[in-house]
Design a protein around this motif. Structure first.
Motif, short mmCIF file in Angstrom:
data_model
loop_
_atom_site.label_atom_id
_atom_site.label_comp_id
_atom_site.label_asym_id
_atom_site.label_seq_id
_atom_site.Cartn_x
_atom_site.Cartn_y
_atom_site.Cartn_z
N TRP A 24 0.85 -1.18 0.00
CA TRP A 24 0.00 0.00 0.00
C TRP A 24 0.89 1.23 0.00
O TRP A 24 1.83 1.31 0.78
CB TRP A 24 -0.88 0.04 1.25
N ILE A 25 0.58 2.17 -0.89
CA ILE A 25 1.34 3.42 -0.94
C ILE A 25 0.44 4.51 -0.37
O ILE A 25 -0.61 4.82 -0.94
CB ILE A 25 1.77 3.76 -2.38
N GLY A 26 0.85 5.07 0.75
CA GLY A 26 0.05 6.05 1.45
C GLY A 26 0.43 7.48 1.09
O GLY A 26 1.00 7.76 0.04
N ALA A 27 0.13 8.36 2.00
CA ALA A 27 0.36 9.79 1.79
C ALA A 27 1.84 10.13 1.65
O ALA A 27 2.19 11.12 1.01
CB ALA A 27 -0.25 10.59 2.94
N ALA A 28 2.71 9.32 2.23
CA ALA A 28 4.15 9.59 2.14
C ALA A 28 4.69 9.36 0.74
O ALA A 28 5.78 9.82 0.41
CB ALA A 28 4.90 8.71 3.14
N GLY A 29 3.95 8.65 -0.09
CA GLY A 29 4.35 8.46 -1.48
C GLY A 29 5.34 7.33 -1.66
O GLY A 29 5.40 6.39 -0.87
N LEU A 30 6.14 7.45 -2.69
CA LEU A 30 7.05 6.39 -3.12
C LEU A 30 8.43 6.58 -2.48
O LEU A 30 9.32 7.15 -3.08
CB LEU A 30 7.14 6.38 -4.65
N SER A 31 8.59 6.08 -1.27
CA SER A 31 9.88 6.18 -0.58
C SER A 31 10.79 5.04 -1.04
O SER A 31 10.36 4.09 -1.70
CB SER A 31 9.67 6.11 0.93
N ASP A 32 12.06 5.13 -0.66
CA ASP A 32 13.01 4.06 -0.99
C ASP A 32 12.59 2.74 -0.35
O ASP A 32 12.76 1.67 -0.93
CB ASP A 32 14.42 4.43 -0.54
N ASN A 33 12.03 2.80 0.85
CA ASN A 33 11.57 1.59 1.53
C ASN A 33 10.44 0.92 0.75
O ASN A 33 10.39 -0.31 0.64
CB ASN A 33 11.11 1.89 2.95
N VAL A 34 9.53 1.72 0.21
CA VAL A 34 8.42 1.18 -0.58
C VAL A 34 8.97 0.54 -1.85
O VAL A 34 8.56 -0.56 -2.23
CB VAL A 34 7.38 2.27 -0.91
N VAL A 35 9.91 1.20 -2.51
CA VAL A 35 10.52 0.64 -3.72
C VAL A 35 11.23 -0.67 -3.42
O VAL A 35 11.09 -1.64 -4.18
CB VAL A 35 11.49 1.66 -4.38
N ASN A 36 11.94 -0.74 -2.29
CA ASN A 36 12.61 -1.98 -1.90
C ASN A 36 11.61 -3.10 -1.65
O ASN A 36 11.83 -4.25 -2.04
CB ASN A 36 13.49 -1.76 -0.67
N GLU A 37 10.51 -2.77 -0.99
CA GLU A 37 9.47 -3.77 -0.73
C GLU A 37 8.85 -4.26 -2.04
O GLU A 37 8.62 -5.46 -2.22
CB GLU A 37 8.39 -3.18 0.19
N LEU A 38 8.58 -3.35 -2.96
CA LEU A 38 8.04 -3.74 -4.27
C LEU A 38 9.01 -4.65 -5.01
O LEU A 38 8.61 -5.65 -5.61
CB LEU A 38 7.74 -2.49 -5.11
N ASP A 39 10.30 -4.32 -4.94
CA ASP A 39 11.31 -5.14 -5.59
C ASP A 39 11.32 -6.55 -5.02
O ASP A 39 11.36 -7.53 -5.76
CB ASP A 39 12.68 -4.47 -5.44
N GLN A 40 11.26 -6.67 -3.70
CA GLN A 40 11.24 -7.98 -3.05
C GLN A 40 9.99 -8.77 -3.43
O GLN A 40 10.07 -9.97 -3.70
CB GLN A 40 11.31 -7.83 -1.52
N ARG A 41 8.86 -8.10 -3.48
CA ARG A 41 7.61 -8.78 -3.85
C ARG A 41 7.65 -9.26 -5.29
O ARG A 41 7.17 -10.35 -5.61
CB ARG A 41 6.41 -7.87 -3.64
N LEU A 42 8.22 -8.45 -6.18
CA LEU A 42 8.34 -8.86 -7.59
C LEU A 42 9.28 -10.04 -7.74
O LEU A 42 9.06 -10.91 -8.59
CB LEU A 42 8.80 -7.69 -8.46
N LYS A 43 10.34 -10.09 -6.94
CA LYS A 43 11.25 -11.23 -7.00
C LYS A 43 10.54 -12.51 -6.58
O LYS A 43 10.83 -13.58 -7.10
CB LYS A 43 12.46 -10.99 -6.09
N SER A 44 9.59 -12.39 -5.66
CA SER A 44 8.87 -13.56 -5.17
C SER A 44 7.69 -13.96 -6.04
O SER A 44 7.39 -15.14 -6.16
CB SER A 44 8.34 -13.28 -3.76
N HIS A 45 7.02 -12.98 -6.63
CA HIS A 45 5.73 -13.26 -7.26
C HIS A 45 5.60 -12.90 -8.74
O HIS A 45 4.64 -13.30 -9.36
CB HIS A 45 4.61 -12.55 -6.50
#
Length: 95
Positions: A24-45
């Motif tokens: 979920w991307i909230g009001a803080a927007g696209l932080s580096d932590n969010v990008v890292n989490e997306l990268d990990q999820r894409l590697k898995s799924h």
């Protein structure tokens, strides 16, 4: 950013229908932590759904393009506050 054929994209949309959002991307927007989490999820799924808090279509569309550009992924679908992106596993890219 990856490009998908219309037939392949249609198949991905069908697969994504049953998925739940993994990030979920909230009001803080696209932080580096969010990008890292997306990268990990894409590697898995390979195929993931993302929920964006913003009600503005243009902001969500810009986020979709930015995410896909940074992660070398392909946009599959943008419906409402849901984004669907795809990135094949590295070994599938080379075959």
């Amino acid at each position: 950013m990856l490009a998908l054929t219309p037939d392949f994209r249609r198949g991905l949309k069908a697969r994504a229908h049953a998925l739940k959002p993994v990030v979920w991307i909230g009001a803080a927007g696209l932080s580096d932590n969010v990008v890292n989490e997306l990268d990990q999820r894409l590697k898995s799924h390979e195929l993931i759904k993302i929920k964006v808090a913003s009600a503005d279509w243009e902001i969500r569309n810009a986020l979709l393009e930015k995410i896909c550009g940074r992660l070398n992924a392909a946009p599959v679908q943008h419906i409402g506050k849901m984004l669907v992106i795809y990135r094949p596993e590295p070994e599938k890219t080379n075959s």
